[in-house]
Design an enzyme around this catalytic site. Structure first.
Site, PDB file in Angstrom:
ATOM      1  N   ASN A  80       0.811  -1.226   0.000  1.00 60.43           N
ATOM      2  CA  ASN A  80       0.000   0.000   0.000  1.00 60.43           C
ATOM      3  C   ASN A  80       0.843   1.276   0.000  1.00 60.43           C
ATOM      4  O   ASN A  80       0.393   2.314  -0.479  1.00 60.43           O
ATOM      5  CB  ASN A  80      -0.925  -0.024   1.232  1.00 60.43           C
ATOM      6  N   TYR A 144       3.711   9.528 -11.152  1.00 60.11           N
ATOM      7  CA  TYR A 144       2.706   8.793 -10.372  1.00 60.11           C
ATOM      8  C   TYR A 144       1.906   7.861 -11.281  1.00 60.11           C
ATOM      9  O   TYR A 144       1.709   6.683 -10.990  1.00 60.11           O
ATOM     10  CB  TYR A 144       1.793   9.790  -9.655  1.00 60.11           C
ATOM     11  N   LYS A 148       1.894   3.705 -11.189  1.00 58.85           N
ATOM     12  CA  LYS A 148       0.703   2.904 -10.901  1.00 58.85           C
ATOM     13  C   LYS A 148       0.356   1.994 -12.081  1.00 58.85           C
ATOM     14  O   LYS A 148      -0.057   0.842 -11.878  1.00 58.85           O
ATOM     15  CB  LYS A 148      -0.472   3.827 -10.539  1.00 58.85           C
TER      16      LYS A 148
HETATM   17  N1  LIG Z   1      -5.834   8.752  -1.209  1.00 57.67           N
HETATM   18  C1  LIG Z   1      -6.204   8.589  -2.456  1.00 57.67           C
HETATM   19  O1  LIG Z   1      -7.096   9.286  -2.979  1.00 57.67           O
HETATM   20  C2  LIG Z   1      -5.572   7.516  -3.287  1.00 57.67           C
HETATM   21  C3  LIG Z   1      -6.105   7.270  -4.563  1.00 57.67           C
HETATM   22  C4  LIG Z   1      -5.546   6.259  -5.333  1.00 57.67           C
HETATM   23  C5  LIG Z   1      -4.487   5.519  -4.838  1.00 57.67           C
HETATM   24  N2  LIG Z   1      -3.987   5.801  -3.597  1.00 57.67           N
HETATM   25  C6  LIG Z   1      -2.867   4.976  -3.134  1.00 57.67           C
HETATM   26  O2  LIG Z   1      -3.172   4.459  -1.863  1.00 57.67           O
HETATM   27  C7  LIG Z   1      -1.971   4.268  -1.116  1.00 57.67           C
HETATM   28  C8  LIG Z   1      -2.115   4.944   0.240  1.00 57.67           C
HETATM   29  O3  LIG Z   1      -2.360   6.319   0.010  1.00 57.67           O
HETATM   30  P1  LIG Z   1      -2.817   7.320   1.184  1.00 57.67           P
HETATM   31  O4  LIG Z   1      -3.649   8.357   0.534  1.00 57.67           O
HETATM   32  O5  LIG Z   1      -3.340   6.559   2.345  1.00 57.67           O
HETATM   33  O6  LIG Z   1      -1.384   7.984   1.525  1.00 57.67           O
HETATM   34  P2  LIG Z   1      -0.827   8.661   2.871  1.00 57.67           P
HETATM   35  O7  LIG Z   1       0.255   9.590   2.450  1.00 57.67           O
HETATM   36  O8  LIG Z   1      -1.962   9.188   3.681  1.00 57.67           O
HETATM   37  O9  LIG Z   1      -0.166   7.414   3.619  1.00 57.67           O
HETATM   38  C9  LIG Z   1       0.917   6.737   3.009  1.00 57.67           C
HETATM   39  C10 LIG Z   1       1.688   5.946   4.052  1.00 57.67           C
HETATM   40  O10 LIG Z   1       2.808   5.355   3.366  1.00 57.67           O
HETATM   41  C11 LIG Z   1       3.982   5.570   4.151  1.00 57.67           C
HETATM   42  N3  LIG Z   1       5.154   5.568   3.268  1.00 57.67           N
HETATM   43  C12 LIG Z   1       5.539   6.504   2.360  1.00 57.67           C
HETATM   44  N4  LIG Z   1       6.698   6.169   1.790  1.00 57.67           N
HETATM   45  C13 LIG Z   1       7.063   4.972   2.343  1.00 57.67           C
HETATM   46  C14 LIG Z   1       8.166   4.095   2.158  1.00 57.67           C
HETATM   47  N5  LIG Z   1       9.170   4.401   1.312  1.00 57.67           N
HETATM   48  N6  LIG Z   1       8.212   2.948   2.860  1.00 57.67           N
HETATM   49  C15 LIG Z   1       7.215   2.638   3.747  1.00 57.67           C
HETATM   50  N7  LIG Z   1       6.161   3.438   3.972  1.00 57.67           N
HETATM   51  C16 LIG Z   1       6.082   4.588   3.279  1.00 57.67           C
HETATM   52  C17 LIG Z   1       3.745   6.917   4.829  1.00 57.67           C
HETATM   53  O11 LIG Z   1       4.580   7.091   5.984  1.00 57.67           O
HETATM   54  C18 LIG Z   1       2.259   6.826   5.179  1.00 57.67           C
HETATM   55  O12 LIG Z   1       2.057   6.197   6.416  1.00 57.67           O
HETATM   56  C19 LIG Z   1      -0.841   4.846  -1.988  1.00 57.67           C
HETATM   57  O13 LIG Z   1      -0.224   3.808  -2.697  1.00 57.67           O
HETATM   58  C20 LIG Z   1      -1.591   5.771  -2.932  1.00 57.67           C
HETATM   59  O14 LIG Z   1      -0.893   5.975  -4.135  1.00 57.67           O
HETATM   60  C21 LIG Z   1      -4.498   6.778  -2.823  1.00 57.67           C
END
Ligand SMILES: NC(=O)c1ccc[n+]([C@@H]2O[C@H](COP(=O)([O-])OP(=O)(O)OC[C@H]3O[C@@H](n4cnc5c(N)ncnc54)[C@H](O)[C@@H]3O)[C@@H](O)[C@H]2O)c1
Length: 244
Positions: A80, A144, A148
């Site tokens: 994730n 990005y 993905k």
């Molecule tokens: N929020 C959205 O709208 C959305 C939409 C599509 C996809 N995503 C994907 O969902 C996933 C989670 O997104 P989110 O919005 O919860 O992000 P967020 O930034 O709120 O949380 C991301 C987490 O990943 C951790 N992280 C970052 N780099 C890291 C690394 N190198 N090693 C280990 N941990 C690491 C951070 O510390 C954080 O706890 C991501 O892959 C994101 O691309 C999110």
């Protein structure tokens, strides 16, 4: 032996919701994140274990194996962790930013899949968190979007490999649309008018609203559980119709 579920990036946002849901479902959850304080607090709150992991580090993944083995048998891995530096003109995108995004979002998932396939001797499930942005591309986010789309292809490749080899490991991806998390809040703040950005995001989704972290956690729980035993290589959109 307990069934272990590792959730990378589980300290907050979507990852934390997934970790909480898998813990409620009975797994011994390992939250693996670079954010140590947040991750430890999150793990304590949901009865999980915390392990410091930078998904881009091969050494950190090797160290994680010992944590997994001390807690039981790896049955679920959720890749994730992800970063999104936000929109920028292509001409101004520094190469280091491109490389960082690809490294966390794609290299990190590769290292995770490799560890999981090595450890899941009795079968298991990998769920990768992709993105609607890997399908409905955004011109201002080439790194990005490419990371993905690459992750979606990696998911299908790992699924095919594990299926053909009879390893009993399924690999699927969930592709969220916009979901309320700290990452999205940071991106909206960066636009200078977070309220307008929030309204615009909702209007982009045909269903009329953006997602909650539990919407993604529910899909991950299903894909990683026995009810999805015939599902592998799937790219499951959970995006309110954004990619239609
Ligand atoms: N929020 C959205 O709208 C959305 C939409 C599509 C996809 N995503 C994907 O969902 C996933 C989670 O997104 P989110 O919005 O919860 O992000 P967020 O930034 O709120 O949380 C991301 C987490 O990943 C951790 N992280 C970052 N780099 C890291 C690394 N190198 N090693 C280990 N941990 C690491 C951070 O510390 C954080 O706890 C991501 O892959 C994101 O691309 C999110």
């Amino acid at each position: 032996m307990a069934d272990v579920a590792v959730v990378t990036g589980g300290a907050e946002g979507i990852g934390l919701a997934i970790a909480r849901r898998l813990a409620v479902d009975g797994a011994r959850v390992v939250i693996a994140d670079t954010a140590v304080e947040k991750g430890e607090a999150a793990a304590a709150a949901i009865g999980a274990v915390f392990a410091r992991l930078d998904v881009t580090s091969e050494e950190d993944w090797a160290d994680l194996v010992a944590v997994v083995q001390a807690n039981g048998e790896l049955r679920v891995l959720v890749n994730n962790a992800g970063v999104n530096p936000g929109p920028a003109p292509l001409e101004e995108l520094p190469f280091e930013v491109w490389r960082r995004v690809l490294s966390v979002n794609l290299d990190g998932a590769f290292l995770g899949c490799r560890m999981a396939v090595r450890l899941m001797k009795a079968g298991g499930a990998i769920v990768n968190v992709g993105s609607a942005a890997g399908v409905r591309v955004v011109g201002e986010m080439p790194a990005y979007v490419a990371s993905k789309a690459g992750l979606h292809a990696l998911t299908r490749s790992v699924a095919l490999y594990c299926g053909r080899k009879g390893l009993g490991v399924r690999c699927n991806a969930v592709l969220p649309g916009s979901v309320e998390t700290p990452m999205v809040e940071r991106l909206r703040t960066g636009t200078g008018d977070a309220a307008a950005a929030r309204a615009r995001a909702a209007s982009l989704h045909p269903i009329g609203f953006v997602g909650a972290t539990d919407d993604i956690a529910d899909a991950v729980a299903w894909l990683s559980g026995p009810q999805a035993r015939f599902v592998t290589g799937a790219l499951l959109s959970v995006d309110g119709g954004l990619t239609l």
